[in-house]
Design an enzyme around this catalytic site. Structure first.
Site, PDB file in Angstrom:
ATOM      1  CB  CYS A 185       8.724  -2.190  -3.997  1.00  0.00           C
ATOM      2  SG  CYS A 185       7.851  -1.907  -2.660  1.00  0.00           S
ATOM      3  CG  HIS A 231       4.303  -7.126  -0.576  1.00  0.00           C
ATOM      4  ND1 HIS A 231       4.372  -6.082  -1.351  1.00  0.00           N
ATOM      5  CD2 HIS A 231       3.775  -8.226  -1.387  1.00  0.00           C
ATOM      6  CE1 HIS A 231       3.731  -6.368  -2.547  1.00  0.00           C
ATOM      7  NE2 HIS A 231       3.661  -7.668  -2.697  1.00  0.00           N
TER       8      HIS A 231
HETATM    9  C1  CIR Z   1       1.062  -3.641  -6.412  1.00  0.00           C
HETATM   10  O1  CIR Z   1      -0.013  -3.492  -5.938  1.00  0.00           O
HETATM   11  O2  CIR Z   1       1.585  -4.716  -6.914  1.00  0.00           O
HETATM   12  C2  CIR Z   1       1.934  -2.375  -6.789  1.00  0.00           C
HETATM   13  N1  CIR Z   1       1.190  -1.551  -6.916  1.00  0.00           N
HETATM   14  C3  CIR Z   1       2.894  -2.108  -5.437  1.00  0.00           C
HETATM   15  C4  CIR Z   1       3.921  -2.970  -4.914  1.00  0.00           C
HETATM   16  C5  CIR Z   1       4.736  -2.811  -4.224  1.00  0.00           C
HETATM   17  N2  CIR Z   1       5.778  -3.816  -3.775  1.00  0.00           N
HETATM   18  C6  CIR Z   1       6.424  -4.014  -2.565  1.00  0.00           C
HETATM   19  O3  CIR Z   1       6.102  -3.505  -1.768  1.00  0.00           O
HETATM   20  N3  CIR Z   1       7.435  -4.827  -2.721  1.00  0.00           N
END
Ligand code: CIR
Length: 256
Positions: A251, A164
């Site tokens: 996150c 992201h």
């Molecule tokens: C994903 O791939 O969606 C999760 N394993 C990690 C999400 C991380 N979120 C973020 O960086 N805002």
């Protein structure tokens, strides 16, 4: 002032979530411990923390940031680009409804994930990524405009190593942006004071400024020391288990 945070405890299914890194499987007990320390740090920064129960059906649901974009004036429920995460949004809407009189939504086929949205004062950088598409970014920008916010798009689809936008960007207030080298020369950031991170500290770019303090990932002492020297009060947090699943500090909470 940020006053609240919403978090969701990692579930036992956490290791079944998505990841692009090769750091091994997360250890559940350690993830719970690190999550608890994270919540304690939020409380230490003065936030009231709402802890949602783990949701075993959604292994990635501890990464609540991706499900909403929250501002002082509006709340937008996202439409995650990862199909396995779409079902996470509904319960976050319920958790947010006591705090916001109206909830806005990003609708299909447009997608947005909160990790791609970086607020810098009244301006929003909206990352276009594998998870947030161009029409999703436009839909979000229209909602934000109605609340007098400005926005600009930052295409990160060719930037390696970040999922992201906020994997490589953080706003600390007072015109100061933390940014990975791969994004540092973007015209969008030219008018900001940049704290550039490189040389193996890229993961630390996903730090979180809260009411004058900054949460930073442990193990990036040089970066932490630089922030302290600039006058920030930092709190270093172990993130190993979340890093294994592509997650960073931002996150793990929705802050508002
Ligand atoms: C994903 O791939 O969606 C999760 N394993 C990690 C999400 C991380 N979120 C973020 O960086 N805002």
């Amino acid at each position: 002032m940020i006053q609240h945070a919403i978090v969701r405890l990692p579930g036992e299914s956490f290791a079944e979530g998505m990841t692009s890194v090769n750091l091994g499987l997360p250890v559940y007990a350690r993830a719970r411990q690190q999550h608890e320390e994270y919540c304690a740090a939020l409380e230490q920064c003065g936030l009231k923390v709402t802890r949602l129960e783990a949701d075993e059906q959604y292994p990635d649901s501890t990464f609540v940031e991706d499900t909403a974009v929250l501002t002082e004036h509006c709340a937008v429920l996202t439409n995650p680009g990862a199909p396995s995460r779409a079902g996470e949004v509904e319960s976050i809407g319920k958790a947010l409804s006591p705090f916001y009189s109206e909830l806005h939504y990003i609708h299909d086929p447009d997608t947005v994930e909160g990790g791609d949205i970086c607020q810098a004062g009244n301006h929003f950088f909206i990352g276009i990524s594998a998870r947030t598409n161009e029409t999703g970014a436009q839909q979000l920008a229209r909602i934000l405009t109605a609340f007098d916010y400005t926005s600009s798009f930052v295409d990160i689809r060719k930037v390696e190593g970040i999922l992201h936008l906020k994997s490589g960007l953080a706003y600390l207030g007072a015109n100061c942006l933390v940014v990975i080298e791969a994004l540092a020369n973007r015209a969008e950031f030219a008018s900001y004071d940049l704290i550039r991170v490189g040389d193996g500290d890229e993961y630390a770019a996903n730090c979180v400024g809260i009411n004058g303090s900054v949460l930073v990932a442990a193990g990036h002492d040089g970066f932490d020391a630089r922030l302290r020297k600039m006058g920030y009060q930092t709190v270093a947090l172990e993130m190993s288990e979340f890093q294994k699943m592509d997650g960073g500090l931002s996150c793990l909470s929705l802050r508002f």
